[in-house]
Write an enzyme that holds these catalytic residues in place. Sequence first.
Site, PDB file in Angstrom:
ATOM      1  N   ASP A 101      44.767  26.977  32.541  1.00  0.00           N
ATOM      2  CA  ASP A 101      44.458  27.366  33.918  1.00  0.00           C
ATOM      3  C   ASP A 101      43.084  28.019  33.931  1.00  0.00           C
ATOM      4  OD1 ASP A 101      44.254  28.468  36.441  1.00  0.00           O
ATOM      5  OD2 ASP A 101      46.216  29.433  36.418  1.00  0.00           O
ATOM      6  N   HIS A 103      33.322  22.916  44.289  1.00  0.00           N
ATOM      7  CA  HIS A 103      33.287  22.658  45.743  1.00  0.00           C
ATOM      8  C   HIS A 103      34.675  22.685  46.376  1.00  0.00           C
ATOM      9  CE1 HIS A 103      33.889  17.971  45.937  1.00  0.00           C
ATOM     10  NE2 HIS A 103      34.689  18.526  45.059  1.00  0.00           N
TER      11      HIS A 103
END
Length: 339
Positions: free
Chosen positions: A230, A248
């Site tokens: 993660d 983004h």
Amino acid sequence: MEDANAKLMELISGMWRSQILYTGVKLGVFDALAHGPKNAVRVARELDVDAGLLYRLMRALGSLELLKEDNNGNFSLTPIGELLRRDHPQTLRGVTLWEGGSLSYFAWRHLADLIKEGKQDGFVREFGWPLFEYLSQNPSHGEVFNEAMSSLSSMDNALVLEALENYDFSGISHLCDIGGGHGLTLCSLLVKYPHLRGTVLELPNVIEQKELLWADRMGVGDRCTYMSGDMFREVPPAGAYMVKRVLHDWNDEECIQILSNAHKAAPRDGRVFIMEAVVPGPDAPHLSKLLDIHMLVMATGRERTTEEYAGLLEEAGWTYRQTWYPASKMLGVVEGVKA
């Protein structure tokens, strides 16, 4: 005024165009023409659809310069249409199915309300879940999304390699691709630079399909490791990091967390490469300015200028160095060094 009217009508009919394109891909028209010209009747027989209506669709696809119709009613693929074949190495079939499909379509209808209320993420408003959580619970949609990301990856891969053509990698021995998918771009760099070792950090469900991973297929399996993890918690140690089409998706605070984790794990001379559609200055037309609205609708993220990426780097402890571009400037590689 006629030119202005024509231009405006092109914009107004944008949804017609995208849905005609989507339907052609969804039905399999481009795959049916992969091996040569055919008329609509023959294609309709192969696809088990109505021949008369299919002819009208194929004629419209011809008007979009995706097919070419001869005087005998036979259709063939144009060079642009070739990119919509399932088996084309630079296929954009997956992107077409994702962007023209129902999930994107219904999320986009909330755009005006999002802007009025100052809240992003029309996807949550429509479906009740953030995009990535929804996809994890709906595997059929997840497959379409993954195909879209693979399609984009092949296009982006060429752009990144062009942008970094003259970059000196001699000072880097280990490159980690954060959120690197199946590892195409990282493995391409490993092929080009035999001294490099690589690590792809990804979610378990992305890398569990071993046959989709690029390392062995590209002959660099001995120098490339796939690691599940993660990125918001920690990233593995490496001399440099690349983050392609990831930041983004997230807001500034989330981006800073990812970049901070990389900064913490990097050595004193560590580097980071942010690979995104960098927004150019005022009045310069660019796909990134449209993609930015897509991120507004689908997630909490945004497209950013070089200055905005430099600001994120600084907040995370890095120092902005420079931005590398391919000739088209469709994508930029923003480089940061450890402060």
